[in-house]
Design a protein around this motif. Structure first.
Motif, PDB file in Angstrom:
ATOM      1  N   ASN A  40      43.562  46.226  33.934  1.00 31.29           N
ATOM      2  CA  ASN A  40      42.209  46.401  34.449  1.00 31.29           C
ATOM      3  C   ASN A  40      41.198  45.957  33.394  1.00 31.29           C
ATOM      4  O   ASN A  40      41.373  46.218  32.205  1.00 31.29           O
ATOM      5  CB  ASN A  40      41.957  47.869  34.811  1.00 31.29           C
ATOM      6  N   GLY A  41      40.157  45.279  33.863  1.00 29.88           N
ATOM      7  CA  GLY A  41      39.128  44.816  32.942  1.00 29.88           C
ATOM      8  C   GLY A  41      39.484  43.537  32.213  1.00 29.88           C
ATOM      9  O   GLY A  41      38.744  43.082  31.340  1.00 29.88           O
ATOM     10  N   GLY A  42      40.609  42.931  32.595  1.00 28.66           N
ATOM     11  CA  GLY A  42      41.063  41.728  31.903  1.00 28.66           C
ATOM     12  C   GLY A  42      40.416  40.445  32.370  1.00 28.66           C
ATOM     13  O   GLY A  42      40.585  39.401  31.751  1.00 28.66           O
ATOM     14  N   GLY A  43      39.702  40.509  33.516  1.00 32.31           N
ATOM     15  CA  GLY A  43      39.010  39.325  34.018  1.00 32.31           C
ATOM     16  C   GLY A  43      39.577  38.761  35.309  1.00 32.31           C
ATOM     17  O   GLY A  43      39.135  37.706  35.768  1.00 32.31           O
ATOM     18  N   LYS A  44      40.532  39.449  35.940  1.00 31.61           N
ATOM     19  CA  LYS A  44      41.182  38.938  37.150  1.00 31.61           C
ATOM     20  C   LYS A  44      40.178  38.737  38.286  1.00 31.61           C
ATOM     21  O   LYS A  44      40.109  37.655  38.882  1.00 31.61           O
ATOM     22  CB  LYS A  44      42.276  39.907  37.624  1.00 31.61           C
ATOM     23  N   SER A  45      39.426  39.783  38.604  1.00 31.06           N
ATOM     24  CA  SER A  45      38.478  39.702  39.724  1.00 31.06           C
ATOM     25  C   SER A  45      37.337  38.736  39.420  1.00 31.06           C
ATOM     26  O   SER A  45      36.840  38.051  40.323  1.00 31.06           O
ATOM     27  CB  SER A  45      37.926  41.092  40.060  1.00 31.06           C
ATOM     28  N   THR A  46      36.933  38.680  38.160  1.00 29.65           N
ATOM     29  CA  THR A  46      35.893  37.721  37.774  1.00 29.65           C
ATOM     30  C   THR A  46      36.371  36.304  38.035  1.00 29.65           C
ATOM     31  O   THR A  46      35.628  35.461  38.552  1.00 29.65           O
ATOM     32  CB  THR A  46      35.525  37.879  36.284  1.00 29.65           C
ATOM     33  N   LEU A  47      37.619  36.037  37.719  1.00 35.75           N
ATOM     34  CA  LEU A  47      38.188  34.711  37.954  1.00 35.75           C
ATOM     35  C   LEU A  47      38.187  34.389  39.452  1.00 35.75           C
ATOM     36  O   LEU A  47      37.867  33.259  39.849  1.00 35.75           O
ATOM     37  CB  LEU A  47      39.603  34.650  37.396  1.00 35.75           C
ATOM     38  N   ALA A  48      38.526  35.370  40.280  1.00 33.53           N
ATOM     39  CA  ALA A  48      38.524  35.163  41.729  1.00 33.53           C
ATOM     40  C   ALA A  48      37.115  34.842  42.225  1.00 33.53           C
ATOM     41  O   ALA A  48      36.927  33.969  43.085  1.00 33.53           O
ATOM     42  CB  ALA A  48      39.058  36.404  42.438  1.00 33.53           C
ATOM     43  N   ARG A  49      36.120  35.535  41.687  1.00 33.49           N
ATOM     44  CA  ARG A  49      34.738  35.295  42.093  1.00 33.49           C
ATOM     45  C   ARG A  49      34.247  33.920  41.637  1.00 33.49           C
ATOM     46  O   ARG A  49      33.441  33.286  42.317  1.00 33.49           O
ATOM     47  CB  ARG A  49      33.844  36.407  41.536  1.00 33.49           C
ATOM     48  N   LEU A  50      34.742  33.455  40.517  1.00 34.36           N
ATOM     49  CA  LEU A  50      34.397  32.109  40.054  1.00 34.36           C
ATOM     50  C   LEU A  50      35.012  31.057  40.983  1.00 34.36           C
ATOM     51  O   LEU A  50      34.381  30.043  41.304  1.00 34.36           O
ATOM     52  CB  LEU A  50      34.907  31.899  38.624  1.00 34.36           C
ATOM     53  N   ILE A  51      36.227  31.296  41.439  1.00 31.16           N
ATOM     54  CA  ILE A  51      36.888  30.371  42.356  1.00 31.16           C
ATOM     55  C   ILE A  51      36.155  30.322  43.692  1.00 31.16           C
ATOM     56  O   ILE A  51      35.968  29.248  44.285  1.00 31.16           O
ATOM     57  CB  ILE A  51      38.361  30.770  42.557  1.00 31.16           C
ATOM     58  N   ALA A  52      35.699  31.486  44.163  1.00 32.86           N
ATOM     59  CA  ALA A  52      35.004  31.553  45.447  1.00 32.86           C
ATOM     60  C   ALA A  52      33.572  31.025  45.376  1.00 32.86           C
ATOM     61  O   ALA A  52      32.988  30.694  46.410  1.00 32.86           O
ATOM     62  CB  ALA A  52      34.992  32.991  45.960  1.00 32.86           C
ATOM     63  N   GLY A  53      32.999  30.959  44.174  1.00 31.09           N
ATOM     64  CA  GLY A  53      31.622  30.500  44.033  1.00 31.09           C
ATOM     65  C   GLY A  53      30.601  31.614  43.993  1.00 31.09           C
ATOM     66  O   GLY A  53      29.392  31.365  43.989  1.00 31.09           O
ATOM     67  N   ILE A  54      31.078  32.861  43.950  1.00 24.10           N
ATOM     68  CA  ILE A  54      30.161  34.008  43.855  1.00 24.10           C
ATOM     69  C   ILE A  54      29.506  34.031  42.486  1.00 24.10           C
ATOM     70  O   ILE A  54      28.339  34.399  42.334  1.00 24.10           O
ATOM     71  CB  ILE A  54      30.924  35.322  44.126  1.00 24.10           C
ATOM     72  N   GLU A  55      30.263  33.656  41.473  1.00 25.43           N
ATOM     73  CA  GLU A  55      29.746  33.479  40.114  1.00 25.43           C
ATOM     74  C   GLU A  55      29.937  32.020  39.719  1.00 25.43           C
ATOM     75  O   GLU A  55      30.823  31.332  40.236  1.00 25.43           O
ATOM     76  CB  GLU A  55      30.494  34.375  39.122  1.00 25.43           C
ATOM     77  N   LYS A  56      29.099  31.555  38.800  1.00 23.72           N
ATOM     78  CA  LYS A  56      29.227  30.188  38.293  1.00 23.72           C
ATOM     79  C   LYS A  56      29.688  30.234  36.840  1.00 23.72           C
ATOM     80  O   LYS A  56      29.187  31.040  36.047  1.00 23.72           O
ATOM     81  CB  LYS A  56      27.878  29.459  38.366  1.00 23.72           C
TER      82      LYS A  56
END
Length: 248
Positions: A40-56
């Motif tokens: 947890n907190g390792g960046g998994k969900s952030t990576l998913a959001r970057l792939i989806a375009g939610i984050e740049k």
């Protein structure tokens, strides 16, 4: 095929630059079910959001079928064939389940078609097809309806961010069956799941481990899973690797 090339992502934390993703490069090949796992907190969900375009990303490049989509919006990525299911599904006040599934499919599907998608995620269609997608539904119900919309969209790349979150044991078993069915009928697309559940890792073709924002290990299930489960020396024990065993 999805390719991430030296992706970085950082945020401003009280005037200090905080790097969450650190130079991650990976490939999600076609016709594969890939699971990204880790603590947890390792960046998994952030990576998913970057792939989806939610984050740049703040650095690096994202390619989808050879096309640079690094700066493409969520809508643009969806049109190109990337579907995304949130860890906490979005509620849509005033819209019925049937209309949501029809919108997701992008075509004028019949009520029967929509009911089939609901049945695939373990929901009795007659109890849900006319209901509003709002707070009257439980977290597990919302989760399964969202997965039904992803199935209806038939994306070339379907991304699921911790799909097991907030659902009961029966729903989880049904969820595994849904993913197994998707895997059998993948045909030129790919599935990416963010999860630390052992049973989801067990149906993966490939596993990637993210820790402290870095990709520390990747390979086939037979190469990676034994180490994650503590039967090899490459990664100490399953808790340190972020894997949750069945029943925990």
């Amino acid at each position: 095929m999805l390719e991430l090339k030296n992706i970085t992502f950082g945020v401003d934390d009280d005037g200090q630059d905080k790097e969450i993703i650190r130079g991650v490069s990976l490939t999600i090949p076609d016709d594969k079910l890939v699971v990204i796992t880790g603590p947890n907190g390792g960046g998994k969900s952030t990576l998913a959001r970057l792939i989806a375009g939610i984050e740049k990303p703040t650095g690096g490049q994202i390619l989808f079928n050879g096309e640079d989509i690094t700066n493409a919006s969520i809508t643009e990525r969806a049109k190109k064939g990337i579907g995304f299911a949130f860890q906490q599904p979005v509620k849509f006040k005033g819209i019925q389940v049937f209309d949501l599934i029809k919108l997701a499919s992008g075509k004028n599907i019949s009520m029967t078609d929509a009911c089939e998608y609901l049945s695939k995620v373990g929901l009795c269609a007659r109890d849900y097809i006319d209901r509003e997608v709002n707070a009257s539904l439980s977290g597990g119900e919302l989760k399964r309806i969202e997965i039904a919309t992803v199935l209806a969209k038939a994306s070339q790349l379907s991304v699921f961010d911790e799909p097991e979150a907030g659902i009961d044991l029966w729903s989880f078993q049904n969820l595994i069956e849904v993913f197994e069915g998707m895997r059998k009928n993948i045909h030129g697309g790919s599935i990416l799941i963010i999860s630390h559940q052992e049973r989801i890792l067990n149906i993966a073709d490939e596993i990637m481990v993210i820790k402290n924002g870095e990709l520390i290990k990747s390979g086939s299930k037979t190469e990676i899973l034994p180490a994650l489960m503590g039967t090899a020396d490459a990664v100490p024990d399953c808790r340190k690797a972020g894997v949750q065993r069945e029943g925990e």
